[in-house]
Write a protein that holds these residues in place. Structure first.
Motif, PDB file in Angstrom:
ATOM      1  N   THR A 126       0.088   4.156   0.798  1.00 21.54           N
ATOM      2  CA  THR A 126      -0.262   5.075   1.891  1.00 21.54           C
ATOM      3  C   THR A 126       0.315   4.618   3.227  1.00 21.54           C
ATOM      4  O   THR A 126       0.901   5.402   3.972  1.00 21.54           O
ATOM      5  CB  THR A 126      -1.799   5.197   2.017  1.00 21.54           C
ATOM      6  OG1 THR A 126      -2.336   5.494   0.736  1.00 21.54           O
ATOM      7  CG2 THR A 126      -2.208   6.274   3.005  1.00 21.54           C
ATOM      8  N   CYS A 127       0.131   3.312   3.570  1.00 19.45           N
ATOM      9  CA  CYS A 127       0.517   2.854   4.909  1.00 19.45           C
ATOM     10  C   CYS A 127       1.577   1.747   4.901  1.00 19.45           C
ATOM     11  O   CYS A 127       1.955   1.255   5.963  1.00 19.45           O
ATOM     12  CB  CYS A 127      -0.727   2.387   5.661  1.00 19.45           C
ATOM     13  SG  CYS A 127      -1.347   0.804   5.063  1.00 19.45           S
TER      14      CYS A 127
ATOM     15  N   ASN B  21      -6.163  -2.104   5.631  1.00 14.89           N
ATOM     16  CA  ASN B  21      -5.880  -1.100   6.657  1.00 14.89           C
ATOM     17  C   ASN B  21      -6.481   0.263   6.289  1.00 14.89           C
ATOM     18  O   ASN B  21      -7.059   0.938   7.144  1.00 14.89           O
ATOM     19  CB  ASN B  21      -4.353  -1.009   6.826  1.00 14.89           C
ATOM     20  CG  ASN B  21      -3.946  -0.162   7.999  1.00 14.89           C
ATOM     21  OD1 ASN B  21      -4.661  -0.103   9.002  1.00 14.89           O
ATOM     22  ND2 ASN B  21      -2.813   0.491   7.886  1.00 14.89           N
ATOM     23  N   CYS B  22      -6.354   0.641   5.017  1.00 15.75           N
ATOM     24  CA  CYS B  22      -6.824   1.983   4.585  1.00 15.75           C
ATOM     25  C   CYS B  22      -8.280   1.983   4.123  1.00 15.75           C
ATOM     26  O   CYS B  22      -8.961   3.002   4.219  1.00 15.75           O
ATOM     27  CB  CYS B  22      -5.957   2.507   3.444  1.00 15.75           C
ATOM     28  SG  CYS B  22      -4.258   2.838   3.929  1.00 15.75           S
TER      29      CYS B  22
ATOM     30  N   CYS C 220      -6.294  -2.386   0.238  1.00 21.03           N
ATOM     31  CA  CYS C 220      -5.584  -2.348   1.510  1.00 21.03           C
ATOM     32  C   CYS C 220      -6.610  -2.453   2.633  1.00 21.03           C
ATOM     33  O   CYS C 220      -7.450  -1.574   2.795  1.00 21.03           O
ATOM     34  CB  CYS C 220      -4.790  -1.053   1.636  1.00 21.03           C
ATOM     35  SG  CYS C 220      -4.031  -0.897   3.269  1.00 21.03           S
TER      36      CYS C 220
ATOM     37  N   CYS D  55       0.846  -1.203   0.000  1.00 22.57           N
ATOM     38  CA  CYS D  55       0.000   0.000   0.000  1.00 22.57           C
ATOM     39  C   CYS D  55       0.882   1.254   0.000  1.00 22.57           C
ATOM     40  O   CYS D  55       1.731   1.407   0.874  1.00 22.57           O
ATOM     41  CB  CYS D  55      -0.903  -0.001   1.222  1.00 22.57           C
ATOM     42  SG  CYS D  55      -1.784   1.559   1.439  1.00 22.57           S
TER      43      CYS D  55
END
Ligand SMILES: [Zn+2]
Length: 242
Positions: free
Chosen positions: A215-216, A237-238, A235, A213
């Motif tokens: 972003t994270c 998580n996101c 993702c 990802c």
């Protein structure tokens, strides 16, 4: 499979053939393609992944399906489904579906559902989504009657950008996020168009085919999801599961 923006690129590429007469027709299509000989092209249109060659009394619909392709003013090393030869230049279509439409296009096509059309109507899309609360968002985005022209790449990128998990049911997604999703479906399609023209589409992928990802830095999940069973990259998580 080409997505809507790729067909818009084709439409721009063949513009010089508007007003030109077809002098010879070739190809292994089973449709009555010889009917096109001597006809003059009056316009090109598109509806999502449908490419439309318009004549005075009828229209030829080209659908590229999974493996279709085209060549303008050059040929591939295999028989075309349809070849149109002009005084100057030619168009070749391969491995696609060719159909002749007799009816008025406005009666066949709802232009307001095409995310790239000037007539695109986000409110109509919202209304259609209301009727399918149990449908997964990954399937809804690929529904050509709601988001005409959206393909699998666009689906993955739009869900990532809006931070919506692909397995959300439409009915569980907050209204504000749904509005964002609808807006992004059109917005990303125009990004797709510009990037594809500059040959930098892949470079801008945030989710599609990605393993990490951006972003994270968590690992991305890759899964075939929904009734459409297309590859999803997301993702956990996101992207929120509501
Ligand atoms: Zn993430």
């Amino acid at each position: 499979m080409p997505e809507g923006p790729s067909i818009v690129i084709l439409k721009e590429e063949v513009k010089p053939f508007i007003g030109k007469k077809i002098i010879k027709v070739d190809g292994n299509s089973k449709q009555d393609i010889q009917r096109l000989q001597g006809e003059t092209i009056i316009d090109f249109k598109s509806w999502g992944k449908h490419f439309l060659i318009c004549f005075k009394d009828f229209t030829v619909k080209i659908h590229f399906m999974l493996f279709g392709s085209y060549k303008i003013n050059e040929q591939k090393d295999r028989p075309p489904r349809l070849r149109l030869i002009f005084d100057k230049g030619e168009m070749n279509f391969y491995a696609c579906s060719v159909k002749i439409l007799e009816d008025n296009l406005d009666e066949i096509y709802d232009w307001t559902s095409d995310v790239m059309n000037d007539l695109w109507n986000p409110k109509a899309a919202k209304e259609k989504l209301k009727h399918i609360p149990d449908t997964l968002v990954c399937d809804a985005l690929l529904d050509q009657n709601i988001f005409t022209g959206v393909g699998n790449i666009t689906k993955n990128e739009v869900l990532f950008r809006t931070k919506i998990h692909p397995e959300n049911k439409i009915g569980n997604i907050p209204q504000k996020k749904l509005n964002e999703l609808i807006k992004e479906a059109r917005n990303y399609s125009f990004n797709f168009l510009e990037w594809k023209k500059q040959y930098v589409l892949r470079k801008h992928w945030l989710a599609h085919t990605k393993t990490i990802c951006p972003t994270c830095n968590s690992p991305m999940t890759k899964k075939h999801l929904g009734k459409t069973n297309r590859r999803s990259f997301y993702c956990k998580n996101c992207q929120v599961l509501y």
